[in-house]
Write a protein that holds these residues in place. Structure first.
Motif, PDB file in Angstrom:
ATOM      1  N   LEU A  99      45.853  39.473  33.966  1.00  0.00           N
ATOM      2  CA  LEU A  99      45.105  40.725  34.080  1.00  0.00           C
ATOM      3  C   LEU A  99      43.729  40.496  34.691  1.00  0.00           C
ATOM      4  O   LEU A  99      43.269  41.293  35.520  1.00  0.00           O
ATOM      5  CB  LEU A  99      44.983  41.401  32.713  1.00  0.00           C
ATOM      6  CG  LEU A  99      46.280  41.915  32.093  1.00  0.00           C
ATOM      7  CD1 LEU A  99      46.027  42.435  30.681  1.00  0.00           C
ATOM      8  CD2 LEU A  99      46.935  42.987  32.954  1.00  0.00           C
ATOM      9  N   ARG A 100      43.083  39.422  34.295  1.00  0.00           N
ATOM     10  CA  ARG A 100      41.765  39.105  34.863  1.00  0.00           C
ATOM     11  C   ARG A 100      41.871  38.874  36.368  1.00  0.00           C
ATOM     12  O   ARG A 100      41.045  39.365  37.146  1.00  0.00           O
ATOM     13  CB  ARG A 100      41.172  37.885  34.168  1.00  0.00           C
ATOM     14  CG  ARG A 100      40.712  38.158  32.752  1.00  0.00           C
ATOM     15  CD  ARG A 100      40.340  36.884  32.012  1.00  0.00           C
ATOM     16  NE  ARG A 100      39.179  36.228  32.615  1.00  0.00           N
ATOM     17  CZ  ARG A 100      38.755  35.017  32.264  1.00  0.00           C
ATOM     18  NH1 ARG A 100      39.395  34.337  31.314  1.00  0.00           N
ATOM     19  NH2 ARG A 100      37.698  34.493  32.840  1.00  0.00           N
ATOM     20  N   SER A 101      42.884  38.123  36.797  1.00  0.00           N
ATOM     21  CA  SER A 101      43.032  37.846  38.227  1.00  0.00           C
ATOM     22  C   SER A 101      43.354  39.117  39.011  1.00  0.00           C
ATOM     23  O   SER A 101      42.861  39.308  40.126  1.00  0.00           O
ATOM     24  CB  SER A 101      44.102  36.769  38.465  1.00  0.00           C
ATOM     25  OG  SER A 101      45.384  37.221  38.099  1.00  0.00           O
ATOM     26  N   TYR A 102      44.148  39.998  38.418  1.00  0.00           N
ATOM     27  CA  TYR A 102      44.474  41.279  39.059  1.00  0.00           C
ATOM     28  C   TYR A 102      43.208  42.131  39.181  1.00  0.00           C
ATOM     29  O   TYR A 102      42.933  42.718  40.238  1.00  0.00           O
ATOM     30  CB  TYR A 102      45.557  41.974  38.240  1.00  0.00           C
ATOM     31  CG  TYR A 102      46.213  43.201  38.847  1.00  0.00           C
ATOM     32  CD1 TYR A 102      46.026  43.588  40.168  1.00  0.00           C
ATOM     33  CD2 TYR A 102      47.059  43.982  38.070  1.00  0.00           C
ATOM     34  CE1 TYR A 102      46.653  44.713  40.689  1.00  0.00           C
ATOM     35  CE2 TYR A 102      47.691  45.111  38.580  1.00  0.00           C
ATOM     36  CZ  TYR A 102      47.472  45.467  39.890  1.00  0.00           C
ATOM     37  OH  TYR A 102      48.097  46.587  40.405  1.00  0.00           O
ATOM     38  N   ALA A 103      42.396  42.170  38.128  1.00  0.00           N
ATOM     39  CA  ALA A 103      41.144  42.939  38.158  1.00  0.00           C
ATOM     40  C   ALA A 103      40.201  42.386  39.226  1.00  0.00           C
ATOM     41  O   ALA A 103      39.572  43.144  39.982  1.00  0.00           O
ATOM     42  CB  ALA A 103      40.481  42.919  36.784  1.00  0.00           C
ATOM     43  N   ILE A 104      40.095  41.065  39.297  1.00  0.00           N
ATOM     44  CA  ILE A 104      39.227  40.440  40.304  1.00  0.00           C
ATOM     45  C   ILE A 104      39.720  40.792  41.707  1.00  0.00           C
ATOM     46  O   ILE A 104      38.923  41.139  42.592  1.00  0.00           O
ATOM     47  CB  ILE A 104      39.176  38.911  40.096  1.00  0.00           C
ATOM     48  CG1 ILE A 104      38.399  38.589  38.819  1.00  0.00           C
ATOM     49  CG2 ILE A 104      38.560  38.204  41.305  1.00  0.00           C
ATOM     50  CD1 ILE A 104      38.533  37.160  38.325  1.00  0.00           C
TER      51      ILE A 104
END
Length: 194
Positions: A99-104
């Motif tokens: 999720l963090r990588s998708y948000a970034i």
């Protein structure tokens, strides 16, 4: 989502006006489901947030804006703020890293400089002995590419596999979703030179 694309509208048998109505209706529904933290509620603005849904809706809204649809800046900016909260989360389990990588990726796609967010995520992955599931590899490669860090992007994309299987604990995810993400990221890389 498909109604954003004229080729799909043509083969779907819908008129361009019907497609516009579908997209505008969807934007309106999403806005009505916005939570006080900027995320998107599962069913209503009083529902619990599912972070993946907020991310997916943000990507849809970005693409809708790029296709010429009106999205309220107040609504959009608040949603972007919720993406930043997801991107800065310090959890290091597989789903949180994804999720963090998708948000970034989405923040970078929205022309934010995300270098410090990427560095933090990479550090957390190393520190936690993270076992890759490749979504984060794709999203980080695309983010690096948009930030013009081609060497890092190329190193990561070379490691990404074109298909994956997922257990049923990952709601909304399956091998087909992963392949779609892989194709989408790789096509962006080659057609728009991110």
């Amino acid at each position: 989502y498909p109604y954003l694309y004229p080729d799909f509208v043509k083969i779907s048998g819908k008129t361009p006006e019907e497609a516009k109505d579908f997209v505008n209706s969807t934007i309106s529904i999403l806005q009505s489901r916005q939570l006080s933290n900027g995320g998107i509620g599962f069913w209503t603005s009083a529902s619990q947030e599912d972070r993946f849904i907020s991310l997916y809706c943000a990507e849809f809204l970005m693409d809708a804006k790029n296709a010429g649809y009106y999205v309220s800046s107040t609504f959009f900016d608040s949603l972007m703020s919720s993406l930043y909260t997801i991107a800065t989360n310090s959890k290091t389990d597989e789903y949180s890293i994804y999720l963090r990588s998708y948000a970034i990726y989405l923040l970078t796609k929205n022309e934010n400089v995300t270098t410090s967010l990427i560095e933090s995520l990479e550090s957390d992955k190393t520190r936690s002995n993270f076992s890759s599931h490749d979504y984060e590899t794709l999203y980080l490669a695309a983010s690096y590419k948009m930030l013009k860090q081609d060497k890092k992007a190329d190193e990561l994309i070379a490691k990404a596999v074109p298909s994956r299987n997922f257990d049923s604990s990952w709601i909304y995810h399956c091998g087909l979703h992963y392949v779609s993400t892989y194709v989408d990221i790789r096509s962006e890389e080659h057609t728009s030179e991110l």
